[in-house]
Design a protein around this motif. Structure first.
Motif, PDB file in Angstrom:
ATOM      1  N   UNK A  27     -31.615  24.921 -47.475  1.00 60.12           N
ATOM      2  CA  UNK A  27     -31.055  25.981 -46.638  1.00 60.12           C
ATOM      3  C   UNK A  27     -32.144  26.872 -46.049  1.00 60.12           C
ATOM      4  N   UNK A  28     -33.202  27.125 -46.813  1.00 59.83           N
ATOM      5  CA  UNK A  28     -34.261  28.030 -46.355  1.00 59.83           C
ATOM      6  C   UNK A  28     -35.319  27.332 -45.499  1.00 59.83           C
ATOM      7  N   UNK A  29     -35.691  26.112 -45.878  1.00 57.87           N
ATOM      8  CA  UNK A  29     -36.799  25.438 -45.196  1.00 57.87           C
ATOM      9  C   UNK A  29     -36.427  24.930 -43.811  1.00 57.87           C
ATOM     10  N   UNK A  30     -35.183  24.551 -43.600  1.00 55.95           N
ATOM     11  CA  UNK A  30     -34.811  24.030 -42.282  1.00 55.95           C
ATOM     12  C   UNK A  30     -35.038  25.051 -41.170  1.00 55.95           C
ATOM     13  N   UNK A  31     -34.737  26.337 -41.348  1.00 52.23           N
ATOM     14  CA  UNK A  31     -35.111  27.297 -40.297  1.00 52.23           C
ATOM     15  C   UNK A  31     -36.576  27.696 -40.300  1.00 52.23           C
ATOM     16  N   UNK A  32     -37.231  27.712 -41.470  1.00 52.01           N
ATOM     17  CA  UNK A  32     -38.602  28.223 -41.556  1.00 52.01           C
ATOM     18  C   UNK A  32     -39.629  27.238 -41.012  1.00 52.01           C
ATOM     19  N   UNK A  33     -39.552  25.976 -41.405  1.00 60.95           N
ATOM     20  CA  UNK A  33     -40.654  25.047 -41.143  1.00 60.95           C
ATOM     21  C   UNK A  33     -40.921  24.787 -39.655  1.00 60.95           C
ATOM     22  N   UNK A  34     -39.903  24.610 -38.804  1.00 58.58           N
ATOM     23  CA  UNK A  34     -40.232  24.434 -37.383  1.00 58.58           C
ATOM     24  C   UNK A  34     -40.962  25.630 -36.785  1.00 58.58           C
ATOM     25  N   UNK A  35     -40.662  26.832 -37.264  1.00 59.47           N
ATOM     26  CA  UNK A  35     -41.340  28.034 -36.767  1.00 59.47           C
ATOM     27  C   UNK A  35     -42.763  28.112 -37.287  1.00 59.47           C
ATOM     28  N   UNK A  36     -42.999  27.569 -38.473  1.00 64.34           N
ATOM     29  CA  UNK A  36     -44.369  27.487 -38.986  1.00 64.34           C
ATOM     30  C   UNK A  36     -45.175  26.498 -38.166  1.00 64.34           C
ATOM     31  N   UNK A  37     -44.603  25.329 -37.898  1.00 63.60           N
ATOM     32  CA  UNK A  37     -45.312  24.310 -37.116  1.00 63.60           C
ATOM     33  C   UNK A  37     -45.629  24.795 -35.700  1.00 63.60           C
ATOM     34  N   UNK A  38     -44.752  25.651 -35.158  1.00 63.50           N
ATOM     35  CA  UNK A  38     -44.961  26.170 -33.802  1.00 63.50           C
ATOM     36  C   UNK A  38     -45.763  27.461 -33.787  1.00 63.50           C
ATOM     37  N   UNK A  39     -46.272  27.883 -34.949  1.00 64.39           N
ATOM     38  CA  UNK A  39     -47.084  29.096 -35.098  1.00 64.39           C
ATOM     39  C   UNK A  39     -46.328  30.372 -34.722  1.00 64.39           C
ATOM     40  N   UNK A  40     -44.996  30.330 -34.739  1.00 62.36           N
ATOM     41  CA  UNK A  40     -44.220  31.547 -34.572  1.00 62.36           C
ATOM     42  C   UNK A  40     -44.362  32.398 -35.828  1.00 62.36           C
ATOM     43  N   UNK A  41     -44.330  31.732 -36.977  1.00 66.69           N
ATOM     44  CA  UNK A  41     -44.605  32.365 -38.261  1.00 66.69           C
ATOM     45  C   UNK A  41     -45.998  31.959 -38.692  1.00 66.69           C
ATOM     46  N   UNK A  42     -46.856  32.903 -38.910  1.00 65.17           N
ATOM     47  CA  UNK A  42     -48.189  32.620 -39.442  1.00 65.17           C
ATOM     48  C   UNK A  42     -48.247  33.190 -40.861  1.00 65.17           C
ATOM     49  N   UNK A  43     -49.437  33.495 -41.354  1.00 63.01           N
ATOM     50  CA  UNK A  43     -49.542  34.080 -42.690  1.00 63.01           C
ATOM     51  C   UNK A  43     -48.735  35.378 -42.727  1.00 63.01           C
ATOM     52  N   UNK A  44     -47.845  35.479 -43.683  1.00 58.23           N
ATOM     53  CA  UNK A  44     -46.930  36.619 -43.690  1.00 58.23           C
ATOM     54  C   UNK A  44     -46.283  36.736 -45.051  1.00 58.23           C
ATOM     55  N   UNK A  45     -45.430  37.726 -45.149  1.00 57.88           N
ATOM     56  CA  UNK A  45     -44.551  37.853 -46.302  1.00 57.88           C
ATOM     57  C   UNK A  45     -43.164  37.385 -45.888  1.00 57.88           C
ATOM     58  N   UNK A  46     -42.668  36.371 -46.572  1.00 59.34           N
ATOM     59  CA  UNK A  46     -41.344  35.821 -46.282  1.00 59.34           C
ATOM     60  C   UNK A  46     -40.417  36.194 -47.435  1.00 59.34           C
ATOM     61  N   UNK A  47     -39.296  36.800 -47.112  1.00 56.33           N
ATOM     62  CA  UNK A  47     -38.309  37.172 -48.126  1.00 56.33           C
ATOM     63  C   UNK A  47     -37.025  36.397 -47.865  1.00 56.33           C
ATOM     64  N   UNK A  48     -36.567  35.678 -48.888  1.00 59.58           N
ATOM     65  CA  UNK A  48     -35.364  34.858 -48.772  1.00 59.58           C
ATOM     66  C   UNK A  48     -34.316  35.384 -49.744  1.00 59.58           C
ATOM     67  N   UNK A  49     -33.206  35.850 -49.204  1.00 62.82           N
ATOM     68  CA  UNK A  49     -32.048  36.228 -50.012  1.00 62.82           C
ATOM     69  C   UNK A  49     -30.978  35.168 -49.807  1.00 62.82           C
ATOM     70  N   UNK A  50     -30.568  34.503 -50.884  1.00 65.32           N
ATOM     71  CA  UNK A  50     -29.595  33.422 -50.771  1.00 65.32           C
ATOM     72  C   UNK A  50     -28.387  33.694 -51.663  1.00 65.32           C
ATOM     73  N   UNK A  51     -27.214  33.447 -51.106  1.00 69.13           N
ATOM     74  CA  UNK A  51     -25.954  33.584 -51.841  1.00 69.13           C
ATOM     75  C   UNK A  51     -25.380  32.192 -52.067  1.00 69.13           C
ATOM     76  N   UNK A  52     -25.046  31.883 -53.308  1.00 66.80           N
ATOM     77  CA  UNK A  52     -24.585  30.538 -53.637  1.00 66.80           C
ATOM     78  C   UNK A  52     -23.236  30.554 -54.321  1.00 66.80           C
ATOM     79  N   UNK A  53     -22.431  29.521 -54.013  1.00 68.28           N
ATOM     80  CA  UNK A  53     -21.187  29.301 -54.719  1.00 68.28           C
ATOM     81  C   UNK A  53     -21.439  28.784 -56.130  1.00 68.28           C
TER      82      UNK A  53
END
Length: 352
Positions: free
Chosen positions: A157-183
Motif C-alpha cells: 500500500x505504501x510503496x506503490x505511490x512512493x517508488x515511482x516518485x523516488x525514481x522520478x526524483x520528485x522525492x529525494x532524501x527526506x523524512x517520510x511518514x506513513x500512517x496506515x489503518x488496517x482491518x
C-alpha cells in the motif's frame, strides 16, 4: 496447470483457493495443510462452494505435503507463517515455481530479518535469488523468477505511490511518514485476544510504531533500492473493519506546491499508464470501500505550501489487504511469470 496451495485453511489461503478455483488457466488445485491433513475442505471453509470444474481432489479434503509432491505441481503458493514457510516449501524449490506469501524471503539483509522476526533468515543462497514481487514495479524480474517473495500488505500500500516518485526524483532524501489503518483480517485467522470482536469493535489504536513494526525494514529496503536515503517513520493502526488498508504518506518536498503537484501527476501517470490494477484519483482522496473485493490499488494526492520554498506532499493509498495486499498480488505475479494476462482470474472492481 496444476497448482498447490500450502496453508489453504487460513484467510490468505482461503482467498487463494477462491481465486484459483475460478482462474481459467488452472485445471487442478491441490489444497495442503500442515495441521489438518485429511479433513474435508468444507469443515474449514464452507464458503468455498461447489467445484463445478472438477479442480479439487476427488475426496475434497486437505492433502499432505507428500501427496502434493507426488502430484508435481507447476506452481506452489505458500500461505504459511514466516519461519515455517521456507522449510515447508523446501522439497518444491527444485521442481516448481514457488510464490511465498510469508516474510521468509523478503529481506536481503540478514540482520534486518533477525531484528524484525527474531530468528535467523532461512536459506541464504535461495533468499538472494528471490524476486520481490511488487507486481507493477518488478514485472521484468518476475517473468524470469523461480522464487517470488510476495510483499507484505502494508508495504504494498505504501510503496506503490512512493517508488515511482523516488525514481522520478520528485522525492529525494527526506523524512517520510506513513500512517496506515488496517482491518482486523490483517492479523490472520488464528485466535488472538486482540482480534476478538469485543476488543476491536468501536475501538482504534496504533501499535508497534516507528521502527519496531516488522514491515518497516521491508519498506526501507525497497525505498533505498530506489535511490533514496531517508528517515522513514511508520505508524500502523488497527481499526474496526474486516478488510482494507488506508495509508496517508507525508513527505516534505522542495519546490512550489503547484509545480510539485504537476510532477507527481506526471510521474505516477507515466509509471502506471498501462497498469490495470492501479487507479489514480488525483486530488480526490480514495477510500477503502472503493477497493475492497478487488485487486486494485487506488492512489490520490494533494500538495500544500508550507512557505520558504518547501511544500508538503500527501499521498493517499488504499488496497484490500487480502487481495492486492496478499493473495491477489500473488496471483498477479503468477500470471506474469507464466505469461497470462495480468487480470486473469482477478477482480478489477470493488464490492458495492
Amino acid at each position: 496447470m496444476r497448482i498447490c496451495v500450502l496453508g489453504a485453511s487460513g484467510y490468505t489461503g482461503a482467498v487463494l483457493m477462491r481465486l484459483l478455483m475460478d482462474h481459467p488457466k488452472v485445471t487442478e488445485l491441490i489444497p495442503v495443510s500442515s495441521t489438518a491433513v485429511g479433513r474435508p475442505i468444507d469443515e474449514v471453509d464452507w464458503g468455498l462452494g461447489a467445484d463445478t470444474q472438477g479442480k479439487l481432489p476427488s475426496e475434497r479434503s486437505l492433502l499432505s505435503r507428500d501427496q502434493a509432491l507426488r502430484a508435481k505441481p507447476d506452481a506452489v503458493f505458500s500461505a504459511l507463517p514466516h519461519g515455517v514457510s521456507a522449510q515447508f516449501c523446501k522439497p518444491f524449490f527444485s521442481n516448481s515455481i514457488v510464490l511465498d506469501l510469508s516474510a521468509d524471503f523478503r529481506l536481503k539483509n540478514e540482520e534486518a530479518h533477525r531484528r524484525a522476526y527474531g530468528t535467523a533468515p532461512p536459506m541464504r543462497k535461495l533468499r538472494e535469488t528471490a524476486v520481490y514481487g511488487l507486481t507493477e514495479l518488478r514485472e521484468n524480474d518476475i517473468r524470469e523468477a523461480n522464487l517470488i517473495s510476495v510483499p507484505g500488505c502494508y508495504p504494498t500500500c505504501a510503496l506503490l505511490p512512493i517508488l515511482p516518485l523516488a525514481h522520478a526524483s520528485v522525492i529525494a532524501s527526506a523524512t517520510i511518514t506513513i500512517n496506515s489503518l488496517s482491518g482486523i483480517s490483517g492479523a490472520g485467522r488464528s485466535e488472538k485476544k486482540d482480534s476478538m470482536f469485543v476488543e476491536r469493535s468501536e475501538n482504534a489504536l496504533a501499535y508497534n510504531p516507528g521502527i519496531s513494526h516488522r514491515h518497516h525494514p521491508e519498506m526501507v529496503q525497497e525505498i533505498r533500492r530506489a535511490g533514496i536515503s531517508c528517515n522513514l517513520f511508520f505508524i500502523p493502526h488497527l481499526v474496526p473493519m474486516r478488510r482494507g488498508i488506508f495509508s496517508t504518506i507525508s513527505v516534505p518536498v522542495n519546490g512550489e506546491h503547484r509545480e510539485i503537484a504537476m510532477r507527481v501527476e506526471e510521474a505516477l501517470g507515466r509509471a502506471y499508464a498501462d497498469k490495470l490494477f492501479i487507479n489514480l484519483t488525483g486530488n480526490r482522496i480514495p477510500s477503502t470501500r472503493d477497493v475492497v473485493g478487488s485487486n486494485r490499488c487506488d492512489i490520490g494526492w494533494t500538495v500544500e505550501s508550507t512557505g520558504n520554498g518547501v511544500s508538503m506532499l500527501f499521498l493517499f493509498s488504499v488496497i484490500d489487504n487480502l487481495l492486492k495486499g496478499a493473495s491477489g498480488q500473488a496471483i498477479q505475479d503468477f500470471n506474469i511469470r507464466f505469461g497470462f494476462p495480468q487480470d486473469c482470474g482477478l477482480p478489477l472492481r470493488g464490492e458495492v
